[in-house]
Design a protein around this motif. Structure first.
Motif, PDB file in Angstrom:
ATOM      1  N   SER A  32     -12.918   6.514  -1.548  1.00  0.00           N
ATOM      2  CA  SER A  32     -13.398   5.861  -0.334  1.00  0.00           C
ATOM      3  C   SER A  32     -14.890   5.557  -0.497  1.00  0.00           C
ATOM      4  O   SER A  32     -15.621   6.325  -1.126  1.00  0.00           O
ATOM      5  CB  SER A  32     -13.184   6.756   0.890  1.00  0.00           C
ATOM      6  OG  SER A  32     -13.654   6.130   2.067  1.00  0.00           O
TER       7      SER A  32
ATOM      8  N   LYS B 131      -6.952  10.156   5.054  1.00  0.00           N
ATOM      9  CA  LYS B 131      -6.311   9.697   3.825  1.00  0.00           C
ATOM     10  C   LYS B 131      -4.898   9.243   4.098  1.00  0.00           C
ATOM     11  O   LYS B 131      -4.221   9.710   5.018  1.00  0.00           O
ATOM     12  CB  LYS B 131      -6.325  10.780   2.748  1.00  0.00           C
ATOM     13  CG  LYS B 131      -5.711  12.109   3.149  1.00  0.00           C
ATOM     14  CD  LYS B 131      -5.814  13.084   1.999  1.00  0.00           C
ATOM     15  CE  LYS B 131      -5.255  14.455   2.373  1.00  0.00           C
ATOM     16  NZ  LYS B 131      -5.249  15.378   1.256  1.00  0.00           N
ATOM     17  N   GLU B 132      -4.455   8.310   3.260  1.00  0.00           N
ATOM     18  CA  GLU B 132      -3.136   7.711   3.446  1.00  0.00           C
ATOM     19  C   GLU B 132      -2.032   8.671   3.045  1.00  0.00           C
ATOM     20  O   GLU B 132      -0.943   8.641   3.587  1.00  0.00           O
ATOM     21  CB  GLU B 132      -3.022   6.438   2.605  1.00  0.00           C
ATOM     22  CG  GLU B 132      -4.043   5.398   2.982  1.00  0.00           C
ATOM     23  CD  GLU B 132      -4.125   4.304   1.944  1.00  0.00           C
ATOM     24  OE1 GLU B 132      -4.485   3.194   2.321  1.00  0.00           O
ATOM     25  OE2 GLU B 132      -3.827   4.575   0.769  1.00  0.00           O
TER      26      GLU B 132
ATOM     27  N   SER C 201       0.847  -1.167   0.000  1.00  0.00           N
ATOM     28  CA  SER C 201       0.000   0.000   0.000  1.00  0.00           C
ATOM     29  C   SER C 201       0.884   1.218   0.000  1.00  0.00           C
ATOM     30  O   SER C 201       1.921   1.227   0.640  1.00  0.00           O
ATOM     31  CB  SER C 201      -0.859   0.010   1.260  1.00  0.00           C
ATOM     32  OG  SER C 201      -2.016  -0.745   1.078  1.00  0.00           O
TER      33      SER C 201
ATOM     34  N   ASN D 181     -12.099   6.592   4.970  1.00  0.00           N
ATOM     35  CA  ASN D 181     -10.649   6.549   4.805  1.00  0.00           C
ATOM     36  C   ASN D 181     -10.320   6.420   3.324  1.00  0.00           C
ATOM     37  O   ASN D 181     -10.660   5.413   2.683  1.00  0.00           O
ATOM     38  CB  ASN D 181     -10.070   5.359   5.585  1.00  0.00           C
ATOM     39  CG  ASN D 181      -8.565   5.291   5.451  1.00  0.00           C
ATOM     40  OD1 ASN D 181      -7.893   6.314   5.332  1.00  0.00           O
ATOM     41  ND2 ASN D 181      -8.036   4.079   5.462  1.00  0.00           N
TER      42      ASN D 181
ATOM     43  N   GLY E 224      -3.522   1.484  -5.643  1.00  0.00           N
ATOM     44  CA  GLY E 224      -3.146   1.764  -4.262  1.00  0.00           C
ATOM     45  C   GLY E 224      -1.792   1.255  -3.857  1.00  0.00           C
ATOM     46  O   GLY E 224      -1.472   1.239  -2.675  1.00  0.00           O
ATOM     47  N   LYS E 225      -0.953   0.833  -4.818  1.00  0.00           N
ATOM     48  CA  LYS E 225       0.372   0.318  -4.491  1.00  0.00           C
ATOM     49  C   LYS E 225       1.433   1.040  -5.314  1.00  0.00           C
ATOM     50  O   LYS E 225       1.131   1.851  -6.177  1.00  0.00           O
ATOM     51  CB  LYS E 225       0.425  -1.187  -4.706  1.00  0.00           C
ATOM     52  CG  LYS E 225      -0.540  -1.927  -3.795  1.00  0.00           C
ATOM     53  CD  LYS E 225      -0.415  -3.434  -3.940  1.00  0.00           C
ATOM     54  CE  LYS E 225      -1.374  -4.144  -3.012  1.00  0.00           C
ATOM     55  NZ  LYS E 225      -1.257  -5.618  -3.106  1.00  0.00           N
TER      56      LYS E 225
ATOM     57  N   LEU F 108      -7.884   9.737  -5.195  1.00  0.00           N
ATOM     58  CA  LEU F 108      -8.168   8.953  -3.996  1.00  0.00           C
ATOM     59  C   LEU F 108      -9.649   8.597  -3.974  1.00  0.00           C
ATOM     60  O   LEU F 108     -10.485   9.339  -4.486  1.00  0.00           O
ATOM     61  CB  LEU F 108      -7.812   9.753  -2.743  1.00  0.00           C
ATOM     62  CG  LEU F 108      -6.403  10.330  -2.646  1.00  0.00           C
ATOM     63  CD1 LEU F 108      -6.218  11.060  -1.331  1.00  0.00           C
ATOM     64  CD2 LEU F 108      -5.362   9.234  -2.803  1.00  0.00           C
TER      65      LEU F 108
ATOM     66  N   ARG G 200      -8.227   5.776  -0.033  1.00  0.00           N
ATOM     67  CA  ARG G 200      -7.112   4.969  -0.543  1.00  0.00           C
ATOM     68  C   ARG G 200      -6.776   5.443  -1.942  1.00  0.00           C
ATOM     69  O   ARG G 200      -7.582   6.103  -2.607  1.00  0.00           O
ATOM     70  CB  ARG G 200      -7.475   3.487  -0.574  1.00  0.00           C
ATOM     71  CG  ARG G 200      -8.587   3.162  -1.564  1.00  0.00           C
ATOM     72  CD  ARG G 200      -8.767   1.673  -1.753  1.00  0.00           C
ATOM     73  NE  ARG G 200      -9.835   1.351  -2.680  1.00  0.00           N
ATOM     74  CZ  ARG G 200      -9.693   1.348  -4.001  1.00  0.00           C
ATOM     75  NH1 ARG G 200      -8.522   1.685  -4.553  1.00  0.00           N
ATOM     76  NH2 ARG G 200     -10.711   1.046  -4.786  1.00  0.00           N
ATOM     77  N   HIS G 201      -5.611   5.083  -2.401  1.00  0.00           N
ATOM     78  CA  HIS G 201      -5.191   5.483  -3.742  1.00  0.00           C
ATOM     79  C   HIS G 201      -5.841   4.590  -4.792  1.00  0.00           C
ATOM     80  O   HIS G 201      -5.798   3.355  -4.689  1.00  0.00           O
ATOM     81  CB  HIS G 201      -3.678   5.426  -3.868  1.00  0.00           C
ATOM     82  CG  HIS G 201      -3.003   6.579  -3.217  1.00  0.00           C
ATOM     83  ND1 HIS G 201      -2.649   7.717  -3.892  1.00  0.00           N
ATOM     84  CD2 HIS G 201      -2.664   6.781  -1.930  1.00  0.00           C
ATOM     85  CE1 HIS G 201      -2.100   8.569  -3.055  1.00  0.00           C
ATOM     86  NE2 HIS G 201      -2.089   8.026  -1.853  1.00  0.00           N
TER      87      HIS G 201
ATOM     88  N   SER H  47       0.510   3.470   5.068  1.00  0.00           N
ATOM     89  CA  SER H  47      -0.557   3.339   6.042  1.00  0.00           C
ATOM     90  C   SER H  47      -1.091   4.728   6.349  1.00  0.00           C
ATOM     91  O   SER H  47      -0.459   5.720   6.023  1.00  0.00           O
ATOM     92  CB  SER H  47      -0.016   2.684   7.314  1.00  0.00           C
ATOM     93  OG  SER H  47       0.992   3.489   7.855  1.00  0.00           O
ATOM     94  N   CYS H  48      -2.222   4.762   6.983  1.00  0.00           N
ATOM     95  CA  CYS H  48      -2.848   6.062   7.242  1.00  0.00           C
ATOM     96  C   CYS H  48      -1.922   6.929   8.069  1.00  0.00           C
ATOM     97  O   CYS H  48      -1.614   6.622   9.217  1.00  0.00           O
ATOM     98  CB  CYS H  48      -4.167   5.852   7.967  1.00  0.00           C
ATOM     99  SG  CYS H  48      -5.058   7.382   8.271  1.00  0.00           S
TER     100      CYS H  48
END
Length: 615
Positions: free
Chosen positions: A145, A49-50, A23, A159, A265-266, A143, A161-162, A26-27
């Protein structure tokens, strides 16, 4: 993990690729509005958001900033609605009255930055910026959610995520002002309701990445298959000092899983070290490091032997045959010459017809162990020379090598049964490969990696970790590959870099073993440059020549030519030498790839700093 790279002509390049497949982060921070937990009929939404776009730090930390906008689709009893919330004074405005969307459960799908209300939110068009050097990088990020709020619930935690994939490139070394580009498909669709993303089209384009204050590069791409970036122009293009190199996508993640897809998201992180080299090579000969051999003296200075005389020839000497229709020039093997020529059995009677990859890998492995013998001695003292697995205990084979016949003499024609007084080439390394792999095609650079680190290759040894796994891991890639079907510049850059940086060389040549035989793996040991500084001749071993090599092991001298193929692309070819008969046609065979293998001295020195090597 496989290190995949090409290098500049006239520029030495050392590369270590570290794949961080995880990921993004992390947040790192949570951004909460100033509302208290109260039931006043309004939704209290907490966005976290991360990693942010606008406040991007190297560790991914950051925060929402004043004026940031979030797009929000809300599905409830009263249908689908769109709202756009703005971060202002520590709050997300406007506040949303829950009853506007129904009394039952409601589904919230948020994206950042806000795109504006879309007529078809399930097929939002993605067009990645080709120039991400500045705002294009931030504007390309996305992003997402999604959550469901139950009946009577007013507090909402979302939250982010990408939705996309990030590629990070870290450059070091003394090459100044390198220009980096990332190759990618740049169009796709994003579902603003579910977060699903899909790449479209087949038009690959080059993205100029963002450069941070530390000189590192980042680019955001649409999630897509990584397979398309393992040949051709690869994944990265780096230009410096007037030269251009192409780098393929890595094959493995840090966890040694196959990297087949750039996931949502990676990210992957690629580390490159670039060093300037010496371009003054016109008219020179370069050999693989550690060889003790004479340079080619010129055709007119070669001793000439009659056709058919294959054994009892001088050792370590250049020669040619009296043949008007086919020009043959060879350098015979001699003890201490430093190069290896593992050959398949006569008539493939040992069931090794498809083991060219193993013979090529064995040549390189033997060269590697010979030049690292002092380090091997230190390693064996600490850990021993054997490996125990679920399949048993295996002793590391010796790098000792003898040609097809002992002492370069013999009178056996290769027919069966084999006479007792003739010893066929028994390279222990090649025999080890033949003992543990079926007679199928495979990958020669992976064979090198497997032998030392246990990188996955197949075979019948379960749990094999390699003979040097206490020093070299699968993350310490020892081999590198050229672009597929390298052109003049790519071929010269890759081979020159290998020769100037103490690396061995293998090559794959198409149909050189005969029509419709496909790629054939061989080992190269040196090259000659023409007056323009391009490689014009190459010295290589052909493991198919068990019954043809003079004295049982030779280097073959043939020409390197550059020509345009039927698709209009310049390619590099191995071409037979032109005979004296001007009407005789010579064969020309496509070089599909080249690989190099590093001695790993930097890794050895960290483990054994007091070891002194002979070469």
């Amino acid at each position: 993990m496989v290190k995949c790279f090409s290098v500049f002509k006239g520029i030495y390049t050392s590369i270590f690729i570290s794949i961080l497949f995880l990921s993004f982060f992390s947040c790192s921070s949570e951004f909460q509005d100033n509302y208290q937990d109260r039931d006043d009929g309004y939704l209290d939404i907490v966005f976290s958001k991360e990693e942010t776009r606008a406040d991007l730090a190297s560790d991914g930390s950051g925060s929402f900033t004043e004026g940031d906008k979030v797009g929000l689709y809300i599905q409830g009893d009263k249908g689908l609605s769109y709202r756009e919330l703005t971060y202002s004074g520590g709050q997300w405005m406007p506040r949303l009255k829950r009853s506007d969307f129904g009394e039952g459960p409601i589904s919230l799908s948020a994206h950042y930055p806000a795109t504006g209300e879309q007529q078809n939110p399930d097929t939002y068009q993605l067009n990645m910026a080709l120039d991400q050097s500045e705002d294009g990088f931030y504007n390309s990020d996305l992003l997402f959610s999604k959550t469901v709020v139950g009946s009577g619930v007013y507090k909402v935690d979302m939250n982010f995520r990408h939705a996309l994939h990030r590629i990070r490139i870290f450059l070091s070394g003394s090459v100044t002002s390198p220009e980096v580009k990332v190759r990618s498909l740049t169009e796709g669709h994003f579902n603003l309701l579910t977060g699903e993303v899909e790449v479209n089209g087949t038009d690959f384009k080059w993205i100029t990445p963002f450069k941070d204050a530390e000189g590192n590069f980042s680019a955001v791409i649409i999630p897509q298959s990584a397979i398309s970036y393992r040949d051709g122009d690869g994944l990265l293009q780096i230009a410096a000092e007037g030269k251009t190199a192409y780098f393929n996508a890595p094959e493995k993640t840090e966890e040694n899983n196959d990297l087949t897809f750039f996931e949502s998201g990676k990210q992957i992180s690629i580390n490159l070290t670039l060093r300037p080299g010496n371009p003054e090579l016109a008219g020179k000969t370069l050999w693989v490091y550690g060889l003790n051999v004479p340079d080619f003296p010129g055709k007119e200075n070669l001793p000439v032997y009659r056709l058919g005389k294959k054994y009892g020839l001088p050792k370590g000497q250049w020669l040619r045959y009296d043949n008007r229709y086919y020009e043959e020039q060879y350098l015979t093997w001699a003890e201490g010459c430093g190069w290896y020529d593992c050959n398949k059995s006569h008539g493939n009677y040992e069931d090794d017809s498809q083991m060219c990859w193993a013979a090529s890998a064995s040549n390189v492995v033997s060269w590697w162990m010979c030049l690292n013998k002092e380090y091997l001695a230190a390693y064996d003292e600490d850990y021993g020379s054997s490996v125990t697995t679920g399949s048993g205990t295996f002793e590391r084979p010796s790098y000792e090598f003898k040609p097809l016949y002992p002492n370069g003499v013999g009178n056996w024609d290769g027919s069966l049964p084999e006479p007792n007084n003739v010893t066929v080439n028994r390279s222990e390394v090649f025999q080890f490969f033949k003992d543990h792999f079926p007679n199928f095609g495979n990958d020669d650079p992976k064979g090198v990696e497997w032998f030392f680190t246990g990188a996955y290759l197949g075979g019948d040894i379960n749990g094999f970790k390699g003979f040097l796994s206490e020093v070299f891991t699968r993350n310490n890639a020892l081999t590198a590959r050229s672009p597929h079907n390298p052109d003049r510049e790519q071929f010269n850059a890759f081979v020159t870099d290998a020769l100037l940086n103490k690396r061995a060389i293998g090559l794959n040549v198409f149909d050189v073993a005969g029509p419709k035989t496909g790629n054939h793996a061989m080992t190269a040991w040196g090259v000659e440059y023409d007056e323009a500084g391009d490689i014009a001749y190459i010295y290589y071993c052909d493991n198919n020549s068990a019954d043809q090599d003079p004295n049982g092991a030779v280097l073959i001298r043939q020409q390197i030519v550059y020509a345009v193929d039927s698709y209009g692309k310049e390619c590099t070819y191995l071409q037979q030498l032109k005979p004296e008969d001007p009407d005789t046609r010579v064969g020309k065979f496509l070089i599909t790839s080249v690989f190099s293998a590093d001695l790993g001295r930097d890794i050895w020195k960290k483990k054994y700093p007091n070891v002194v090597v002979e070469k």
